[in-house]
Design an enzyme around this catalytic site. Structure first.
Site, PDB file in Angstrom:
ATOM      1  CE1 TYR A  10     -13.868 -14.283  -6.595  1.00  0.00           C
ATOM      2  CE2 TYR A  10     -15.254 -16.004  -6.557  1.00  0.00           C
ATOM      3  CZ  TYR A  10     -14.978 -14.791  -6.257  1.00  0.00           C
ATOM      4  OH  TYR A  10     -15.820 -13.607  -5.490  1.00  0.00           O
ATOM      5  CG  LEU A  46      -2.285  -0.666   1.146  1.00  0.00           C
ATOM      6  CD1 LEU A  46      -2.339  -1.986   0.697  1.00  0.00           C
ATOM      7  CD2 LEU A  46      -3.041  -0.276   2.390  1.00  0.00           C
ATOM      8  NE  ARG A  83     -20.261 -10.776 -11.404  1.00  0.00           N
ATOM      9  CZ  ARG A  83     -19.643  -9.935 -10.258  1.00  0.00           C
ATOM     10  NH1 ARG A  83     -19.634 -10.368  -8.972  1.00  0.00           N
ATOM     11  NH2 ARG A  83     -19.153  -8.921 -10.480  1.00  0.00           N
TER      12      ARG A  83
HETATM   13  N1  NAD Z   1     -20.804  -9.142  -6.584  1.00  0.00           N
HETATM   14  C1  NAD Z   1     -21.031 -10.410  -6.064  1.00  0.00           C
HETATM   15  O1  NAD Z   1     -22.134 -11.016  -6.126  1.00  0.00           O
HETATM   16  C2  NAD Z   1     -19.888 -10.957  -5.126  1.00  0.00           C
HETATM   17  C3  NAD Z   1     -20.226 -12.292  -4.642  1.00  0.00           C
HETATM   18  C4  NAD Z   1     -19.075 -12.711  -3.690  1.00  0.00           C
HETATM   19  C5  NAD Z   1     -18.008 -12.003  -3.503  1.00  0.00           C
HETATM   20  N2  NAD Z   1     -17.830 -10.611  -3.846  1.00  0.00           N
HETATM   21  C6  NAD Z   1     -16.797 -10.182  -3.860  1.00  0.00           C
HETATM   22  O2  NAD Z   1     -16.775  -8.677  -3.404  1.00  0.00           O
HETATM   23  C7  NAD Z   1     -15.545  -8.105  -4.131  1.00  0.00           C
HETATM   24  C8  NAD Z   1     -16.128  -7.073  -5.332  1.00  0.00           C
HETATM   25  O3  NAD Z   1     -16.677  -7.806  -6.395  1.00  0.00           O
HETATM   26  P1  NAD Z   1     -17.638  -7.013  -7.534  1.00  0.00           P
HETATM   27  O4  NAD Z   1     -18.686  -7.802  -7.905  1.00  0.00           O
HETATM   28  O5  NAD Z   1     -17.763  -5.817  -7.256  1.00  0.00           O
HETATM   29  O6  NAD Z   1     -16.408  -7.183  -8.735  1.00  0.00           O
HETATM   30  P2  NAD Z   1     -15.904  -5.982  -9.776  1.00  0.00           P
HETATM   31  O7  NAD Z   1     -14.928  -6.557 -10.858  1.00  0.00           O
HETATM   32  O8  NAD Z   1     -16.877  -5.054 -10.100  1.00  0.00           O
HETATM   33  O9  NAD Z   1     -15.042  -5.130  -8.620  1.00  0.00           O
HETATM   34  C9  NAD Z   1     -13.555  -5.693  -8.171  1.00  0.00           C
HETATM   35  C10 NAD Z   1     -12.737  -4.579  -8.036  1.00  0.00           C
HETATM   36  O10 NAD Z   1     -11.441  -4.736  -7.885  1.00  0.00           O
HETATM   37  C11 NAD Z   1     -10.632  -4.151  -8.811  1.00  0.00           C
HETATM   38  N3  NAD Z   1      -9.277  -5.110  -8.705  1.00  0.00           N
HETATM   39  C12 NAD Z   1      -9.082  -6.167  -8.927  1.00  0.00           C
HETATM   40  N4  NAD Z   1      -7.805  -6.829  -8.730  1.00  0.00           N
HETATM   41  C13 NAD Z   1      -7.211  -5.779  -8.277  1.00  0.00           C
HETATM   42  C14 NAD Z   1      -5.746  -5.717  -7.996  1.00  0.00           C
HETATM   43  N5  NAD Z   1      -5.042  -6.451  -8.178  1.00  0.00           N
HETATM   44  N6  NAD Z   1      -5.489  -4.478  -7.386  1.00  0.00           N
HETATM   45  C15 NAD Z   1      -6.439  -3.267  -7.249  1.00  0.00           C
HETATM   46  N7  NAD Z   1      -7.761  -3.588  -7.554  1.00  0.00           N
HETATM   47  C16 NAD Z   1      -7.951  -4.536  -8.231  1.00  0.00           C
HETATM   48  C17 NAD Z   1     -11.171  -4.184 -10.309  1.00  0.00           C
HETATM   49  O11 NAD Z   1     -10.789  -3.158 -10.924  1.00  0.00           O
HETATM   50  C18 NAD Z   1     -12.614  -3.731  -9.591  1.00  0.00           C
HETATM   51  O12 NAD Z   1     -12.840  -2.426  -9.446  1.00  0.00           O
HETATM   52  C19 NAD Z   1     -14.851  -9.076  -4.881  1.00  0.00           C
HETATM   53  O13 NAD Z   1     -13.847  -9.240  -3.762  1.00  0.00           O
HETATM   54  C20 NAD Z   1     -15.511 -10.100  -4.856  1.00  0.00           C
HETATM   55  O14 NAD Z   1     -14.812 -11.464  -4.641  1.00  0.00           O
HETATM   56  C21 NAD Z   1     -18.685 -10.142  -4.955  1.00  0.00           C
END
Ligand code: NAD
Length: 317
Positions: free
Chosen positions: A149, A65, A190
């Site tokens: 994942y 960070l 999705r």
């Molecule tokens: N949406 C769902 O249904 C769901 C379900 C279970 C878990 N999650 C978890 O919630 C979180 C967000 O998911 P989401 O649906 O918003 O997906 P998303 O892809 O919209 O958001 C993920 C974000 O993380 C950023 N990112 C990915 N890898 C990165 C890295 N190495 N460094 C910096 N930024 C990075 C991406 O650019 C994106 O903005 C994730 O951790 C996901 O596993 C989401």
């Protein structure tokens, strides 16, 4: 950014969940620094957020960070989450949930901040316990196509437990079940964005398998309310806990397709394709723990959530 407010760092704040979370944290009087590499997220997700208390930095969380003078809360929501990305970005996903989590936990240690980790229902794999409660250890294929994942998130949780045990830091884990809403990528892969995009472009809706597999869909505002409840709860109630957050309103995918057609008001048909490997056949959280610890449960009905999502999708599709 005013120093009077607690400082929250949100990784993945440019993504779907992260951008809604960022808005709610600002509303809840935090100052927020978003760290995002914008791999799957989009700067536009935060474009409508006007706040002097928000800073957005392009940063890959697999790198340590940036130096901050103070941090009170770290929300680790970075990680691609779409099955479309599981093959093409497998290494990035695995590292974001291991190296990335390590960087978050080190920062939590350095700043004596609490960490809120985004885990997932995928840690339960194709479950043989239904509904899934937090004590269930899951049924995950460690060598399957979803492993980077699923196992990445399992390792992320395990690393958090290691830091708690060894260094006594305060980590709270939310196991998120399928969540949907505005700002999801239209090409996300999705099921709800897929169906909405297809319905809005008068294409047939693609159902994988025979459509009898089930999911339960939580609207994003309900999820974010739950995440904040976890973050705000006293440590003696939630530190070190993993808590399911999701809807208990279980629905077959073919029934979901019918609801989408109804909301979009189109008479497109359904087409069927084969089910991807290791796709879970049933998915519904047991949210007793969230109800008891946080008095949290979802409120937005699927009908209402689909309408709100559709409204925003219409502007982009
Ligand atoms: N949406 C769902 O249904 C769901 C379900 C279970 C878990 N999650 C978890 O919630 C979180 C967000 O998911 P989401 O649906 O918003 O997906 P998303 O892809 O919209 O958001 C993920 C974000 O993380 C950023 N990112 C990915 N890898 C990165 C890295 N190495 N460094 C910096 N930024 C990075 C991406 O650019 C994106 O903005 C994730 O951790 C996901 O596993 C989401």
């Amino acid at each position: 950014m005013s120093k009077d407010r607690p400082h929250a760092v949100v990784t993945g704040g440019g993504g779907f969940v992260g951008s809604h979370l960022t808005e709610s944290l600002l509303d809840a009087n935090r100052r927020v620094t978003v760290l995002d590499n914008f791999g799957s997220g989009r700067p536009e997700n935060l474009a409508s957020v006007e706040s002097d208390h928000l800073e957005v930095r392009e940063h890959d969380i697999c790198d340590p960070l940036p130096a901050f003078t103070d941090v009170d809360e770290l929300y680790h929501f970075a990680s691609r989450a779409s099955p479309e990305d599981f093959a093409s970005h497998a290494v990035e996903i695995a590292l974001t949930n291991s190296e990335g989590t390590r960087n978050i936990l080190d920062a939590a240690r350095e700043h004596e901040a609490k960490a809120i980790l985004a885990s997932t229902s995928e840690i339960y794999g194709d479950p043989d316990v239904h509904p899934q409660h937090e004590q269930y250890n899951g049924n995950v294929n460690i060598r399957g196509p979803r492993a980077p994942y699923d196992e990445g998130k399992r390792f992320s949780e395990a690393l958090a437990v290691a830091y708690e045990q060894q260094y006594g830091i305060d980590v709270r884990t939310v196991r998120i079940f399928n969540t949907y809403g505005p700002r999801m990528r239209t090409d996300d892969g999705r099921v709800i964005p897929n169906f909405l995009t297809q319905a809005l472009t008068d294409e047939d809706l693609t159902v994988y398998g025979d459509g009898t597999q089930t999911r339960s869909f939580c609207y994003v505002s309900d999820l974010v309310r739950g995440i904040l409840a976890v973050a705000d709860a006293p440590p003696d109630r939630v530190a070190g806990e993993a808590i399911n957050l999701g809807s208990t309103d279980e629905i077959e995918i073919r029934a979901l397709a019918a609801r989408v057609l109804n909301v979009v008001e189109t008479d497109a048909a359904l087409t069927y394709e084969s089910l991807p490997q290791d796709d879970p056949s049933q998915r519904r959280p047991d949210i007793t723990k969230a109800k008891e610890l946080l008095e949290w449960e979802p409120k937005v009905t699927l009908e209402e959530g689909l309408r709100r999502t559709l409204e925003e999708f219409r502007k982009r599709v």
